[in-house]
Design an enzyme around this catalytic site. Structure first.
Site, PDB file in Angstrom:
ATOM      1  N   HIS A 197      13.276  29.849 -32.762  1.00  0.00           N
ATOM      2  CA  HIS A 197      12.602  28.589 -33.437  1.00  0.00           C
ATOM      3  C   HIS A 197      13.517  27.584 -33.095  1.00  0.00           C
ATOM      4  CE1 HIS A 197      11.492  31.865 -36.309  1.00  0.00           C
ATOM      5  NE2 HIS A 197      10.594  31.023 -36.463  1.00  0.00           N
ATOM      6  N   SER A 201       6.412  29.733 -39.280  1.00  0.00           N
ATOM      7  CA  SER A 201       7.882  29.664 -39.935  1.00  0.00           C
ATOM      8  C   SER A 201       8.357  27.863 -39.341  1.00  0.00           C
ATOM      9  CB  SER A 201       8.723  30.750 -39.599  1.00  0.00           C
ATOM     10  OG  SER A 201       8.279  30.723 -37.854  1.00  0.00           O
ATOM     11  N   ASP A 220      17.218  29.687 -32.741  1.00  0.00           N
ATOM     12  CA  ASP A 220      17.336  31.182 -31.790  1.00  0.00           C
ATOM     13  C   ASP A 220      16.931  31.509 -31.047  1.00  0.00           C
ATOM     14  OD1 ASP A 220      14.635  30.671 -33.711  1.00  0.00           O
ATOM     15  OD2 ASP A 220      15.475  31.748 -35.550  1.00  0.00           O
TER      16      ASP A 220
END
Length: 384
Positions: A342, A34, A339
């Site tokens: 991340h 990610s 978040d």
């Protein structure tokens, strides 16, 4: 990918390769999770019957793209800043190739990174009772890449040699999934040799295919993640670094992974002196901010998430960013964490500048690709 599309891609890359001799790169090939995914998980979810992941909804993407793109941030990622600095368009997710073929875009790179991806195949984790969120491990991504290549070895070597290969970040989820499943830090430390072996194996395979320059990131200081700070909040089993507020043992774990990775990269350098192996020190690049967030413009600190479900670090594993009960900050550029797991666009830009314009790569990237050839990246004002 259709054979005609593959031919067009190869032809375009071969034409663009003429520029490679000028000092930098005319394409980027990316693998990872990610931290580098620019839309693959979003596209994979849309093609399946699975529920869409939370990061394909607002406020993800709000700062730069003004809409969600499948990136796990409010804006651009490190790979986006690299592309901009090399004068390339943002790199096309591999899952978009079957539906949208664009010779110019694909000729300048393909991104195989998938959110949630692991370095190790799911079978390793399943055997240890750990649930893996996606079957897009590093080996699977490498398989996708090889499927797109020409049957002609010499063509592949020229094609891949033109490209800057980004090997991750990858491996972090092998540890994240296990820790989130309740495995102890000591037990997960035993995964490190297997994770490193998978990364090194992929690097060697890419070198055999013709890779000439590879960037291999280390692990971030995971002990500073709002996810883990929340998970261990109130526990008397962990100790904290007084200078940062981060969990000491988790950061030592990340450093152990990084040291083992660097040792193996040195072995590759000895065997392949003709290949440029660049270690990207994500850990110490990010640690600058954890030690002095206000110094670098992160006036709301480095530990609390901008977008999340409340609590001391604005992170709640049951309330993801973008869900109705979550809240998002008004000035994400003043936060380092986006978040919980991340980072914000401002954070990724800071790390990019520390790595690719600063001294946090070995060898320094600006000695491989001179700074005078790099374009300044737009937006945001954080400096290093």
């Amino acid at each position: 990918m259709a054979h005609s599309s593959t031919f067009c891609l190869i032809l375009t890359l071969l034409i663009n390769c003429n520029l490679h001799v000028n000092g930098c790169y005319t394409s980027i090939t990316s693998f990872g999770d990610s931290l580098a995914d620019t839309g693959n998980m979003k596209l994979m979810s849309m093609k399946s019957d699975n529920a869409l992941p939370h990061f394909v909804f607002p406020p993800y993407g709000e700062t730069f793209f003004h809409e969600p793109t499948g990136r796990c941030s409010n804006g651009r990622l490190i790979i986006d800043f690299i592309a901009e600095s090399l004068g390339l368009p943002l790199i096309t997710p591999s899952q978009a190739i079957n539906t949208t073929f664009n010779v110019t875009g694909l000729g300048q790179g393909v991104n195989y990174a998938v959110a949630g991806a692991t370095a190790l195949d799911p079978s390793f984790h399943i055997a240890r009772g750990v649930y893996v969120k996606t079957n897009a491990s590093l080996g699977v991504q490498l398989g996708w890449f090889k499927e797109s290549l020409s049957p002609t070895v010499s063509v592949n070597k020229r094609l891949i040699g033109c490209s800057l290969i980004l090997m991750g970040e990858i491996g972090g989820n092998d540890y994240n999934h296990a820790l989130e499943s309740g495995k102890s830090i000591d037990e997960v430390e035993g995964y490190v040799p297997f994770v490193i072996k998978a990364i090194i194996s992929a690097i060697n395979e890419l070198i055999d295919l013709g890779a000439e320059t590879l960037v291999i990131p280390g692990n971030l200081p995971i002990g500073c993640s709002a996810t883990y700070l929340t998970m261990f909040y109130g526990s008397n089993k962990v100790k904290y670094d007084n200078a940062t507020g981060c969990i000491t043992q988790l950061n030592k774990f990340a450093e152990y992974h990084n040291e083992q990775l660097k040792m193996e990269l040195n072995k590759i350098r000895e065997v392949h002196p003709e290949v440029t192996i660049i270690y990207a020190d994500y850990y110490n690049a990010a640690m600058q901010v954890f030690l002095s967030p206000h110094k670098y413009g992160f006036t709301n600190g480095a530990l609390k998430a901008c977008c999340g479900g409340g609590g001391p670090f604005n992170y709640n594993s049951s309330v993801a960013c973008s869900e109705p009960l979550s809240t998002s900050c008004a000035e994400p550029d003043t936060y380092f964490n986006w978040d919980g797991l991340h980072l914000t666009e401002a954070a990724y830009k800071f790390i990019f500048k520390s790595l690719f314009e600063g001294s946090y790569t070995t060898p320094q990237f600006r000695s491989v690709c001179p700074t005078s050839r790099l374009r300044s990246v737009g937006g945001l004002s954080s400096s290093i």
